[in-house]
Each structure stands twice: as structure tokens, then as C-alpha cells.
Design a protein around this motif. Structure first.
Motif, PDB file in Angstrom:
ATOM      1  N   ALA A  19      19.069  49.956  65.166  1.00 25.86           N
ATOM      2  CA  ALA A  19      20.206  50.547  65.007  1.00 25.86           C
ATOM      3  C   ALA A  19      21.041  50.737  66.165  1.00 25.86           C
ATOM      4  CB  ALA A  19      19.190  52.217  64.994  1.00 25.86           C
ATOM      5  N   ASN A  40      20.520  53.550  61.296  1.00 25.83           N
ATOM      6  CA  ASN A  40      21.554  51.871  61.042  1.00 25.83           C
ATOM      7  C   ASN A  40      21.952  51.793  59.498  1.00 25.83           C
ATOM      8  OD1 ASN A  40      20.271  49.408  61.277  1.00 25.83           O
ATOM      9  ND2 ASN A  40      18.525  49.796  61.226  1.00 25.83           N
ATOM     10  N   SER A  54      20.585  53.422  51.077  1.00 30.39           N
ATOM     11  CA  SER A  54      19.804  54.523  51.978  1.00 30.39           C
ATOM     12  C   SER A  54      20.455  54.113  53.673  1.00 30.39           C
ATOM     13  CB  SER A  54      18.654  54.436  52.089  1.00 30.39           C
ATOM     14  OG  SER A  54      17.970  56.030  52.413  1.00 30.39           O
ATOM     15  N   TYR A  55      20.385  55.183  54.446  1.00 34.14           N
ATOM     16  CA  TYR A  55      20.649  54.631  55.937  1.00 34.14           C
ATOM     17  C   TYR A  55      19.380  55.264  56.672  1.00 34.14           C
ATOM     18  CZ  TYR A  55      24.752  52.940  54.513  1.00 34.14           C
ATOM     19  OH  TYR A  55      25.481  52.457  54.029  1.00 34.14           O
ATOM     20  N   SER A  56      19.130  54.814  58.158  1.00 39.48           N
ATOM     21  CA  SER A  56      17.906  55.707  58.974  1.00 39.48           C
ATOM     22  C   SER A  56      18.805  56.704  59.971  1.00 39.48           C
ATOM     23  CB  SER A  56      17.375  54.674  59.777  1.00 39.48           C
ATOM     24  OG  SER A  56      17.478  53.477  60.075  1.00 39.48           O
ATOM     25  N   ASN A  58      17.970  58.363  62.704  1.00 37.87           N
ATOM     26  CA  ASN A  58      16.850  58.821  64.455  1.00 37.87           C
ATOM     27  C   ASN A  58      17.740  59.603  65.363  1.00 37.87           C
ATOM     28  OD1 ASN A  58      15.098  56.489  63.357  1.00 37.87           O
ATOM     29  ND2 ASN A  58      16.541  54.997  64.173  1.00 37.87           N
ATOM     30  N   SER A  95       8.402  63.715  59.293  1.00 41.01           N
ATOM     31  CA  SER A  95       9.635  62.504  59.690  1.00 41.01           C
ATOM     32  C   SER A  95       9.937  61.832  61.354  1.00 41.01           C
ATOM     33  CB  SER A  95      11.186  63.660  59.689  1.00 41.01           C
ATOM     34  OG  SER A  95      10.911  63.725  58.086  1.00 41.01           O
ATOM     35  N   GLN A 110      12.652  61.128  62.311  1.00 38.90           N
ATOM     36  CA  GLN A 110      12.970  59.595  62.033  1.00 38.90           C
ATOM     37  C   GLN A 110      13.910  59.850  60.528  1.00 38.90           C
ATOM     38  OE1 GLN A 110      10.300  56.812  62.620  1.00 38.90           O
ATOM     39  NE2 GLN A 110      10.553  56.755  64.977  1.00 38.90           N
ATOM     40  N   SER A 112      15.934  60.130  56.827  1.00 36.68           N
ATOM     41  CA  SER A 112      16.708  58.738  55.374  1.00 36.68           C
ATOM     42  C   SER A 112      17.350  59.817  54.995  1.00 36.68           C
ATOM     43  CB  SER A 112      15.202  57.869  54.565  1.00 36.68           C
ATOM     44  OG  SER A 112      15.986  57.255  53.545  1.00 36.68           O
TER      45      SER A 112
END
Length: 149
Positions: A19, A40, A54-56, A58, A95, A110, A112
């Protein structure tokens, strides 16, 4: 010699998958303090979000309050108008955060961020809030994105 070259390539590829910290604006975190924000993948800014991917997201933050729950609210701001940006799981306690939230503790939220194929190709600002049980912001961040094909 080949083993050493292979290890160098492996470490370079690993670096590309981690990330990336992004620049953000705190937009009113009253019940907590943001430490870092990572998305990320986001190798450059503004983050280019590809339709259908799809992106993470954090966010590491410190809580200034005790709270039994937390709820995420996400908007895309286009032309100054906040438009709801649905995420799969709005419950912060599902999450990455172990609830109840305890004052003085550090948490790693965290989530999505799916980018639907029907979204328009535009530049906008994402506003991401995580609210405590009294509807105050544990964190509120804004960061620029560009939705692309």
C-alpha cells in the motif's frame, strides 16, 4: 549470480504491491486523530481508480473516545456536491477494528473501495468518515482520485 538477480527482482515486485501512503486532508476528525492513510494500489496521485476494480483503504488512527460501534460513511465530492459512494461493509467493527473502541488506543481500519463500471470517468474528491456511536467522526479524511476506464 542468477539467485541474487532473482531475489532483487522479487523484492522490487513486492515493493510494487504494498500500500502507498497518500496525501489527505483531515476534514473534521473530532473523536480521533489520523496517523496514516494507505490505498492499494495507488502508485501515483491522484489515485487512479479503474472501473471494475476494487481498492483497499487502510486508515491508522488513535481514538479520543470510547465507543461501542463505528460506522463508515463515504462520499464522492463532484463540483462541491457530496454523492454517496457505497462500500460493501459500513460497520467499522467488521473492518479491522475490534470493538468496543477504547480511548487512547490505536486502530487500523481496513475497507474495500469497489469502483463500479457504470461510474463516470471523472476527477473527484473522496470523503471518508468513520463515525462513533454518537455520530462524531473518529476520522474524516479527503483525498483526490481519478476514475478511469
Amino acid at each position: 549470480m542468477e539467485v541474487r538477480t532473482g531475489l532483487i527482482v522479487l523484492f522490487c515486485l513486492m515493493g510494487l504491491t504494498w500500500a502507498q501512503p497518500v496525501k489527505y486532508i483531515d476534514c473534521g476528525s473530532t473523536s480521533g486523530k489520523v496517523i496514516t492513510v494507505d490505498i492499494n494500489p495507488c502508485p501515483s496521485e491522484p489515485c487512479q481508480l479503474h472501473k471494475g476494480d476494487s481498492y483497499s483503504v487502510n486508515v491508522t488512527f488513535n481514538s479520543n473516545v470510547n465507543s461501542e460501534k463505528s460506522t463508515a460513511v463515504v462520499h464522492g465530492i463532484v463540483g462541491g456536491v457530496p454523492l454517496p459512494f457505497p462500500i460493501p461493509v459500513a460497520d467499522g467493527c467488521k473492518s479491522g477494528i475490534q470493538c468496543p473502541i477504547v480511548k487512547g488506543q490505536t486502530y487500523n481500519y481496513q475497507a474495500s473501495l469497489p469502483v463500479k463500471s457504470e461510474y463516470p470517468s471523472i476527477k473527484c474528491v473522496v470523503e471518508w468518515e468513520l463515525r462513533d456511536e454518537t455520530n462524531e467522526d473518529l476520522f474524516c479524511i479527503k483525498f483526490p482520485v481519478q476514475i478511469v476506464n
